[in-house]
Design a protein around this motif. Structure first.
Motif, short mmCIF file in Angstrom:
data_model
loop_
_atom_site.label_atom_id
_atom_site.label_comp_id
_atom_site.label_asym_id
_atom_site.label_seq_id
_atom_site.Cartn_x
_atom_site.Cartn_y
_atom_site.Cartn_z
N TRP A 65 0.82 -1.22 0.00
CA TRP A 65 0.00 0.00 0.00
C TRP A 65 0.85 1.26 0.00
O TRP A 65 0.42 2.30 -0.49
CB TRP A 65 -0.96 0.00 1.19
CG TRP A 65 -0.30 -0.06 2.54
CD1 TRP A 65 0.10 -1.17 3.20
CD2 TRP A 65 0.05 1.05 3.37
NE1 TRP A 65 0.68 -0.83 4.41
CE2 TRP A 65 0.66 0.53 4.53
CE3 TRP A 65 -0.10 2.44 3.25
CZ2 TRP A 65 1.13 1.34 5.56
CZ3 TRP A 65 0.37 3.24 4.29
CH2 TRP A 65 0.98 2.69 5.42
N GLU A 81 1.21 2.77 -3.29
CA GLU A 81 -0.04 3.01 -4.02
C GLU A 81 -0.73 4.28 -3.51
O GLU A 81 -1.94 4.43 -3.63
CB GLU A 81 -0.98 1.82 -3.84
CG GLU A 81 -0.42 0.49 -4.33
CD GLU A 81 -0.35 0.39 -5.84
OE1 GLU A 81 -0.84 1.32 -6.52
OE2 GLU A 81 0.20 -0.60 -6.34
N ASN A 110 -3.00 6.10 -5.98
CA ASN A 110 -3.84 5.29 -6.83
C ASN A 110 -5.26 5.18 -6.24
O ASN A 110 -5.52 4.37 -5.36
CB ASN A 110 -3.18 3.90 -6.95
CG ASN A 110 -3.92 2.99 -7.88
OD1 ASN A 110 -5.04 3.28 -8.30
ND2 ASN A 110 -3.30 1.86 -8.21
N GLU A 137 -7.97 3.88 -7.36
CA GLU A 137 -8.62 2.58 -7.48
C GLU A 137 -8.13 1.60 -6.44
O GLU A 137 -8.90 0.82 -5.89
CB GLU A 137 -8.29 1.98 -8.85
CG GLU A 137 -9.42 2.08 -9.83
CD GLU A 137 -8.94 1.68 -11.20
OE1 GLU A 137 -8.37 0.56 -11.33
OE2 GLU A 137 -9.10 2.50 -12.13
N TYR A 138 -6.84 1.66 -6.19
CA TYR A 138 -6.25 0.73 -5.23
C TYR A 138 -6.99 0.79 -3.90
O TYR A 138 -7.25 -0.24 -3.26
CB TYR A 138 -4.77 1.05 -5.03
CG TYR A 138 -4.11 0.16 -4.01
CD1 TYR A 138 -3.56 -1.05 -4.40
CD2 TYR A 138 -4.07 0.52 -2.66
CE1 TYR A 138 -2.98 -1.89 -3.47
CE2 TYR A 138 -3.49 -0.31 -1.73
CZ TYR A 138 -2.94 -1.52 -2.13
OH TYR A 138 -2.37 -2.34 -1.21
N TRP A 139 -7.36 2.00 -3.50
CA TRP A 139 -7.92 2.16 -2.15
C TRP A 139 -9.35 1.64 -2.04
O TRP A 139 -9.88 1.53 -0.94
CB TRP A 139 -7.74 3.60 -1.67
CG TRP A 139 -6.28 3.81 -1.42
CD1 TRP A 139 -5.36 4.32 -2.30
CD2 TRP A 139 -5.55 3.41 -0.26
NE1 TRP A 139 -4.09 4.26 -1.75
CE2 TRP A 139 -4.18 3.71 -0.49
CE3 TRP A 139 -5.90 2.81 0.95
CZ2 TRP A 139 -3.18 3.44 0.45
CZ3 TRP A 139 -4.90 2.56 1.90
CH2 TRP A 139 -3.56 2.87 1.63
N ARG A 193 -9.81 -1.20 -2.27
CA ARG A 193 -9.57 -2.46 -1.56
C ARG A 193 -9.87 -2.38 -0.07
O ARG A 193 -9.94 -3.41 0.61
CB ARG A 193 -8.13 -2.92 -1.79
CG ARG A 193 -7.91 -3.37 -3.23
CD ARG A 193 -6.55 -3.96 -3.44
NE ARG A 193 -6.24 -5.01 -2.46
CZ ARG A 193 -5.05 -5.58 -2.37
NH1 ARG A 193 -4.07 -5.23 -3.17
NH2 ARG A 193 -4.84 -6.52 -1.46
#
Ligand SMILES: *Cc1c(COP(=O)(O)O)cnc(C)c1O
Length: 848
Positions: A429, A432, A435, A437-439, A441
């Motif tokens: 993380w 990222e 990012n 989009e990553y978050w 998650r």
């Protein structure tokens, strides 16, 4: 007891196995790496707190046996090695690949000047938002491996420590810290001496010594006049942050601006980009010009070069917040500078003139830099409007002030418990952070797990509230019974009550009192036995800000009033440690600034990234951060409302939201002990805040939109013995002389009715008063009318020169109009030169 009390500090010998504890105590990485701090903390928690979380002081005072025990403790030593290995790998990592394309660490250097830096509570050279932002900027520069140095002042007394007495009066005290207690070492000259430099003051020369603080990959240089060679008075110049009178402030700013530039030069550093964070440091522009003139340039060309390589960030949306000095004071201190610049003093003084009286540091900074920004979208607009006088003929929306929205340093403000959870659940993380989009998650984390982390953090905060309040009220002689009544409601861990927080500088525009507009209603809401809620307040008011201190007293009085006791808490001693505890421990973060005066409001970002939910006026960062499902926004009433009416309307929105939305949602528990709806909201807050409002995003915006262009621009002007800088300076001189006599008139005007396949034919005669056709640009702006009567520009087209007759140039265009219906057009002319950083930097423009 009669007699003198002599201090005696018994220092341990640090065992060889733990030597590196001293090394990392001298690297401000500890200010953001919690695993480093936890090593000290584990050795002796009480002492760690007693030392104000100051590693250097801690290591001098920790008992020998604690260290010896630690060496024998396998689990401690394992953690120690792991933490040191992580530190080593941090120190090794290189420039972020994206930045490596832009900056060459061998060539480039960004020098960042600010009057305050907030890294950590143990390093008290900050007061609030501005300093903490500067600290976060440095931390992110280190994370990204930018070639970067920072310059500031080393205050002995720093900013004040706050206590609140039994009547709710703020008490101010100062503790002196010695450099040997701080994470600094002397900056050394090539020959190994402590670097000391001279600055010319009226009738004397003062000495300034320079200290170095390491912060990961970057260095912070701090200047300090507490040198025996100076008079007692001069030794105190760098004693207090924002203390003293106007004259002392001017002295501090000269030390920072002039001394800072000299320090870098003496250290052999040659910055290629300079960044002035707030006007305080703007004297550095003059010192840099003087140096360029030393190398053989005239003042105007030197200024072009200096300005092109400099970024200026303004933070203050109210004119009264800017640093302004009287003529007489400036005359007293700036004479040496005006002779060094070969400038008549009044000419120098004019660089700081604005609409009001006095020498305005913001105006100086804006005139002598070419890259300027505010700190949020709204604030950028406010600053453009407020400073439009610097570019008098340019509409404010088009002047060169832009914005970079602030961000906060994630590792500093994200609670340790969240960090551990991310380590467990989200791989990589840390790479990222930008990012979006990553978050998403975060949705993979089960609600119960997520909530248990939040709940633990809330319990820690409430524990702290109990401790601080007990100490505060015991000292003030409040009766035990009252203190018990006050803190008892916080004891019931199972109830998991709703906690709201409000912590910031008590300046009146932040309207801390708005919550109490209707105290009966607020009391009724907070005291609902089924759905209780509490509000925790903290914050300092500047010692000269009496209305701010009144606010503190008002909140104090409510906090002991029978209607609010146990519901409203006022904590003394707001600093970074308390800020971290609050932003991660509350459910809701409140902010009620008077629009548009909240330049940014970074505390809400700190809260958001910890999953606290913002309830705030849509001003500053929150206007950009609010997505509709990640918290609540109070729409500021427009400026047509009377001041009181506005406040009243917004205050009632605030209570309506708390009563009808916040509380019901929070207590929507469906038998599971917590509210799934609330967790969804909290996750939305966290995932929308982390990638968009962290300091790395901010820094990359600065690099892309400001640092890289400034570096390129300066390089261009500097080439061939500053040929372009000289040319630009003399061109501007020519334009300035000619411009008042320049005019234009419409020669051929298209008929007011055209068919869609016809061209719009425009012919303009421009009388250029000695300038050439290539010195100006003529433009036609085309578009529709906006409801406010302004032109909504859809298309901009340049007219070309078609011939010249006796100093009058004919410009024209035959424009294809891809448009339909009723349109409007306007014609304007402004001086144009490719070497400028911004087409309107001269502020000259005329319209037909
Ligand atoms: C973040 C922070 C501030 C600035 O917060 P605002 O939202 O701008 O008021 C001030 N003081 C401390 C200790 C902080 O951590």
């Amino acid at each position: 007891m009669p007699g003198t009390r002599f201090p005696l500090e018994i220092q341990p010998r640090i065992p060889a196995q733990l030597q590196r504890l001293s090394e990392v105590a001298n690297d401000l990485v500890y200010s953001w790496d919690r695993s480093i701090r936890s090593l000290y903390h584990r050795l002796d928690k009480e002492l760690w707190d007693a030392c104000g979380h100051n590693p250097k002081m801690f290591l001098r005072r920790v008992a020998q046996e604690r260290l010896d025990d630690a060496v024998a403790d396998r689990s401690f030593m394992e953690d120690y090695r792991r933490v040191m290995a992580a530190y080593d790998s941090y120190r090794e990592h290189r420039v972020h690949p994206e930045l490596a394309e832009v900056f060459d660490p061998e060539e480039d250097l960004i020098a960042y000047f600010c009057l305050e830096f907030g890294f950590h509570e143990s390093f008290p050279i900050y007061s609030g938002g501005l300093g903490i932002l500067a600290g976060d900027h440095c931390k992110a520069a280190s994370d990204l491996g930018l070639p970067f140095v920072a310059v500031g002042l080393l205050y002995q007394a720093g900013y004040f420590t706050q206590t609140i007495d039994g009547h709710g009066h703020q008490q101010v005290s100062y503790t002196r810290s010695h450099p040997h207690d701080l994470p600094v070492v002397p900056a050394l000259t090539a020959s190994g001496q402590h670097l000391t430099l001279d600055i010319e003051f009226p009738g004397r020369t003062i000495k300034t010594q320079v200290w170095t603080a390491q912060a990961g990959h970057i260095k912070l240089y701090l200047l300090d006049t507490n040198v025996p060679a100076n008079s007692e008075e001069d030794r105190r110049i760098t004693n207090q942050l924002y203390g003293g009178d106007r004259e002392m402030r001017l002295q501090q700013e000269l030390v920072l601006g002039v001394g800072g530039v000299r320090a870098l030069r003496d250290l052999g550093l040659r910055p290629t980009v300079w960044h002035i964070n707030e006007g305080h440091a703007a004297f550095q522009l003059l010192e840099r010009c003087a140096y360029r003139m030393h190398e053989g340039l005239d003042f105007a060309s030197a200024m072009e070069l200096v300005a092109a390589g400099t970024v200026f960030t303004t933070h203050t949306p109210v004119p009264a917040g800017h640093d302004i000095f009287e003529h007489q004071l400036v005359a007293k201190y700036l004479q040496p500078m005006s002779s060094a610049l070969g400038l008549d003093f009044e000419k120098l003084y004019a660089l700081g003139l604005n609409s009001g009286d006095g020498f305005n540091m913001t105006s100086l900074a804006l005139r002598c830099t070419r890259f300027h920004n505010g700190v949020s979208r709204i604030h950028g607009g406010v600053a453009s409007e407020m400073e439009q006088g610097i570019w008098p003929q340019v509409p404010h929306a088009e002047n060169p002030i832009r914005y970079v929205t602030n961000g906060v340093h994630l590792q500093t403000f994200l609670a340790r418990e969240w960090t551990s959870l991310f380590d467990l659940r989200l791989d990589d993380w840390r790479n990222e952070l930008l990012n979006d989009e990553y978050w998403e998650r975060l949705e993979e984390i089960p609600d119960y797990h997520y909530w248990s982390v939040h709940k633990a953090l809330k319990q820690q905060l409430l524990q702290r509230v109990r401790e601080v309040l007990s100490a505060q009220h015991e000292r003030n002689g409040t009766s035990d019974a009252v203190v018990k009544r006050m803190i008892r409601p916080l004891d019931d861990e199972d109830a998991d009550i709703l906690v709201m927080g409000f912590a910031r500088r008590f300046a009146t525009y932040k309207r801390a009192g708005m919550l109490f507009e209707n105290p009966q209603r607020l009391s009724r809401i907070l005291n609902d036995p089924e759905r209780p809620a509490v509000i925790v307040f903290a914050g300092k008011a500047h010692p000269n800000d009496h209305p701010g201190q009144q606010l503190i007293k008002m909140i104090h009085d409510y906090s002991v009033h029978p209607d609010f006791i146990g519901k409203i808490f006022l904590l003394e001693g707001y600093d970074m440690a308390l800020a971290r505890a609050m932003v991660s421990g509350v459910d809701v973060w409140l902010n009620t600034p008077e629009y548009p005066l909240e330049a940014s409001g970074t505390s809400g970002q700190k809260a958001g990234l910890n999953g606290a939910v913002n309830l705030s006026v849509l001003d500053g960062w929150w206007d950009e951060g609010y997505t509709g499902d990640n918290g609540w926004g109070i729409t500021p009433r427009d400026e047509h409302f009377e001041h009181d009416q506005r406040q009243h309307e917004e205050a009632s929105d605030l209570l309506n939201i708390i009563e009808h939305e916040v509380i019901p949602k929070y207590y929507q528990r469906d038998g599971s002990g917590y509210s799934h709806q609330w967790v969804a909201l909290s996750k939305a807050s966290m995932k929308s805040t982390i990638p968009r409002f962290n300091a790395q995003r901010m820094l990359r915006d600065y690099v892309r939109d400001f640092y890289a262009p400034a570096r390129n621009q300066r390089r261009k002007l500097e080439a061939d013995d500053a040929a372009l800088a000289r040319q630009l300076a003399s061109w501007k001189q020519r334009v300035r002389e000619a411009w008042p006599g320049v005019s234009m008139e419409l020669l051929v005007q298209p008929s007011a009715h055209l068919f869609h396949d016809e061209k719009i034919m425009l012919r303009v005669n421009a009388h250029l008063n000695g300038l050439g056709a290539g010195d100006v640009k003529l433009e036609c702006l085309l578009g529709r009318e906006r409801p406010d009567g302004e032109l909504d520009v859809q298309q901009t087209a340049a007219l070309s020169a078609m011939g010249e007759d006796n100093g009058t140039v004919l410009f024209g265009i035959d424009l294809d109009a891809d448009l339909a219906g009723l349109q409007y057009y306007k014609l304007r002319m402004y001086p144009f030169n490719d070497a400028q950083s911004h087409p309107f930097e001269m502020g000259a423009m005329i319209w037909i």
